[in-house]
Design an enzyme around this catalytic site. Sequence first.
Site, mmCIF file in Angstrom:
data_model
loop_
_atom_site.group_PDB
_atom_site.id
_atom_site.type_symbol
_atom_site.label_atom_id
_atom_site.label_comp_id
_atom_site.label_asym_id
_atom_site.label_seq_id
_atom_site.Cartn_x
_atom_site.Cartn_y
_atom_site.Cartn_z
ATOM 1 N N ARG A 1 0.828 -1.204 0.000
ATOM 2 C CA ARG A 1 0.000 0.000 0.000
ATOM 3 C C ARG A 1 0.862 1.253 0.000
ATOM 4 O O ARG A 1 1.957 1.281 0.543
ATOM 5 C CB ARG A 1 -0.917 0.022 1.226
ATOM 6 C CG ARG A 1 -2.009 -1.024 1.202
ATOM 7 C CD ARG A 1 -2.961 -0.859 2.365
ATOM 8 N NE ARG A 1 -3.847 0.282 2.168
ATOM 9 C CZ ARG A 1 -3.888 1.335 2.971
ATOM 10 N NH1 ARG A 1 -3.067 1.423 4.001
ATOM 11 N NH2 ARG A 1 -4.740 2.318 2.752
ATOM 12 N N LYS B 1 4.082 -8.180 11.370
ATOM 13 C CA LYS B 1 3.396 -8.339 10.084
ATOM 14 C C LYS B 1 3.820 -9.638 9.411
ATOM 15 O O LYS B 1 4.959 -9.796 8.980
ATOM 16 C CB LYS B 1 3.699 -7.145 9.169
ATOM 17 C CG LYS B 1 2.950 -7.209 7.840
ATOM 18 C CD LYS B 1 3.082 -5.922 7.064
ATOM 19 C CE LYS B 1 2.360 -6.005 5.726
ATOM 20 N NZ LYS B 1 2.384 -4.737 4.972
ATOM 21 N N ARG C 1 -0.932 3.987 19.097
ATOM 22 C CA ARG C 1 -0.390 5.159 19.776
ATOM 23 C C ARG C 1 0.699 4.728 20.752
ATOM 24 O O ARG C 1 0.572 3.754 21.480
ATOM 25 C CB ARG C 1 -1.513 5.889 20.545
ATOM 26 C CG ARG C 1 -1.055 7.140 21.271
ATOM 27 C CD ARG C 1 -2.115 7.590 22.266
ATOM 28 N NE ARG C 1 -3.353 7.972 21.593
ATOM 29 C CZ ARG C 1 -4.499 8.124 22.238
ATOM 30 N NH1 ARG C 1 -4.578 7.868 23.529
ATOM 31 N NH2 ARG C 1 -5.570 8.510 21.590
#
Length: 268
Positions: A66, A131, A266
Site C-alpha cells: 500500500r 506483520k 499510539r
Amino acid sequence: MNAPAASCLIEPDRLRARLGAAAQAFALEVLPACESTSTLLLARARGGAPSGSLLVADRQTAGRGRRGRQWLSSPAASLTFSLLWRFPGGLARLAGLSLAVGVALVQALEQYGIAGLGLKWPNDLLLDGGKLAGVLVELESGPREVLAVIGIGLNLQLPPTGEGEFLHPPAALAQVIEPLPERHDLLAQLLIALADVLGRFDAGGFAVLRDEWQARHAWQERPVRLLDELCAERAGICLGADRDGALLLRTETGVERCFSGDVSLRRA
C-alpha cells in the site's frame, strides 16, 4: 539455508491435485521471477484474462504494498502471488474486499494450529503483533463488472536483519511452525479459503464476513492513531470495522467512520 530457486517453484499439477474440486476456479501460471505479479496480472486482466487467473512468483523485484511501499520476495523466504477475480456491478459493492481477503488468509493458517494470528485494518495479517502477510487489492471498473487484482505476500522466513526499513516489525511462519508447511499444501489451503470467502463476499458483501473479521481483530478497544494523507491525524479507540468495511474510531467527539488511512498504535 535457502534451497535453490528452481526447487522452490510451485508445480501446477501438484497444486491442482491438492486443490481437488476447487482447482476448476483457478487458471495457474508459475514464474521463477518477475517485477510484480500484480502489475503483470493487471495488464492481462485488461486484455481479458478470466476470473480466477493466478500468478505465483518465487522472486519479485518490484512487488508493491500500500501507498507505494515495496514488498520484495525471494525463493523459500516467502510465498507471493496475485489472483484476478471479477465481480458484477460497480465499485461500491466491493467496499471491504481487502478485509475479506484477510479473513480467508487467517482461516487457512488457523488450520495449521497457529496461535497469535490477528487482523489489522485494512490489509495486514499479524502474528504476535508482527506483520506476517500483506494484501494489496487493485480495482478497475468496466461497463458491467469490476476486476480485482488481489496481491498477497506471506513471510515464510524472517527477512535478513538490516534489509530495508519496516513500518511494522516483520513476522514469519518459521517462528511458530517447524517444519514449515509444504508449499503446495500451504498455497492450496490459502486458495481454497479465498475461493470460499470471495464467493461469500460476492453474494453478500463484507457484511456477511464482518463477525469473522471482528473476532480476529488484533487492535480491538486499543488506542490508535489514524494517519491519513487527506486529513489531519486523529487518535481514538479502535472499534474494528463496520458492515461496509469502514474503520470505526471512537474519539472525543463520538464514533467516526474512516475509509482510508494507515492505523498505527499510539505510543504509550
